[in-house]
Design a protein around this motif. Structure first.
Motif, short mmCIF file in Angstrom:
data_model
loop_
_atom_site.label_atom_id
_atom_site.label_comp_id
_atom_site.label_asym_id
_atom_site.label_seq_id
_atom_site.Cartn_x
_atom_site.Cartn_y
_atom_site.Cartn_z
N TYR A 40 33.43 66.41 -16.18
CA TYR A 40 32.46 66.48 -15.10
C TYR A 40 33.02 65.90 -13.80
O TYR A 40 32.73 66.40 -12.71
N ALA A 41 33.85 64.87 -13.92
CA ALA A 41 34.49 64.32 -12.73
C ALA A 41 35.43 65.34 -12.10
O ALA A 41 35.51 65.47 -10.87
N TYR A 43 35.10 68.64 -12.30
CA TYR A 43 34.26 69.65 -11.65
C TYR A 43 33.75 69.13 -10.31
O TYR A 43 33.73 69.85 -9.30
N ALA A 44 33.31 67.86 -10.29
CA ALA A 44 32.79 67.28 -9.05
C ALA A 44 33.87 67.22 -7.98
O ALA A 44 33.61 67.52 -6.81
N VAL A 47 34.38 70.76 -6.59
CA VAL A 47 33.27 71.19 -5.73
C VAL A 47 33.32 70.45 -4.39
O VAL A 47 33.15 71.06 -3.32
N LEU A 48 33.54 69.14 -4.43
CA LEU A 48 33.61 68.36 -3.19
C LEU A 48 34.79 68.79 -2.33
O LEU A 48 34.70 68.83 -1.09
N ALA A 185 35.90 63.42 -3.01
CA ALA A 185 36.57 64.24 -4.01
C ALA A 185 37.75 63.50 -4.63
O ALA A 185 38.00 63.60 -5.83
N ALA A 188 36.46 61.00 -7.16
CA ALA A 188 36.09 61.69 -8.39
C ALA A 188 37.32 62.14 -9.16
O ALA A 188 37.36 62.08 -10.40
N ASN A 189 38.35 62.57 -8.44
CA ASN A 189 39.56 63.03 -9.11
C ASN A 189 40.28 61.89 -9.84
O ASN A 189 40.89 62.10 -10.89
N THR A 192 39.25 61.45 -13.37
CA THR A 192 39.66 62.43 -14.38
C THR A 192 40.89 61.98 -15.16
O THR A 192 41.25 62.60 -16.15
#
Length: 227
Positions: A40-41, A43-44, A47-48, A185, A188-189, A192
């Protein structure tokens, strides 16, 4: 796709049976939760990244005060296409999708810099292009994904320097909101990364992106230095 860590079944078998069942269930559950979180991270982050790139494109078209560096975005477009390939080859999974999203973003923005950007083929640009060519040679000749990844991170920074220098002198020439989205982003990356199993090469890209984009965002919140 969720990734499960290997379980040391020999050590587990030496435990009493009730404890083995409880621990085995907990280990699998925690592994699956951890893998799902990284999914999910990723994907986030993707998207960001695409949201930031789209907002950047719209800002260029909407406000003529936003003047992206041609040198930065053409170097980034070329470097990120090859960086994405080397990053997946180095073993990235979820975090590699941000690299792919960045490649698409950079190609589109590079096209927009032709009519709306600033900069030309000055000495700094030529040095950056030479670095990109040298790194391309490293990629083709080394056959080592880790070495190629490090080389392209260096080239990427050469490209970033043109925008960092411009933002230091003219912070009003860059829109703030796209860079905020990009930094989010990057955060969030970082989430991962599987710190237990991923190689240092997989960690390099998200860490580098967070530092560079965080520096760019910080520059946009300062006034130009006095002449």
């Amino acid at each position: 796709m969720a990734v499960r860590r290997n379980v040391n079944r020999g050590a587990m078998a030496r435990l009493p049976q009730p404890c083995y069942n409880l621990r085995g269930f907990g280990s699998r559950w925690l592994d699956e939760m951890d893998a799902a979180f990284r999914d999910y991270a990723g994907y986030a982050a993707t998207v960001l990244t695409l949201a930031g790139g789209t907002d950047y494109c719209l800002a260029i078209l909407r406000d003529r005060e936003n003047r992206p560096s041609r040198a930065t975005w053409f170097i980034w477009a070329a470097a990120n296409l090859l960086l994405t390939a080397s990053y997946f080859a180095a073993g990235a999974s979820q975090s590699g999708w941000m690299a792919a999203a960045l490649s698409v973003e950079c190609v589109v923005i590079a096209g927009l810099t032709i009519p709306f950007g600033v900069g030309g083929w000055n000495r700094r640009d030529l040095v950056c292009m030479a670095g990109a060519a040298a790194s391309g040679a490293v990629w083709l000749l080394s056959g080592n994904a880790g070495i190629a990844l490090c080389a392209f991170l260096a080239v990427d920074f050469f490209g970033a320097f043109a925008t960092l220098d411009k933002s230091w002198r003219e912070p009003e020439s860059e829109p703030v909101r796209p860079w905020v989205l990009t930094v989010l982003a990057c955060v969030a990356n970082m989430a991962t990364v599987d710190w237990a199993t991923d190689s240092v090469f997989v960690l390099l890209f998200p860490a580098y992106m967070l530092v560079v984009n965080g520096t760019e965002l910080a520059l946009l919140f300062r006034r130009p230095a006095a002449a």
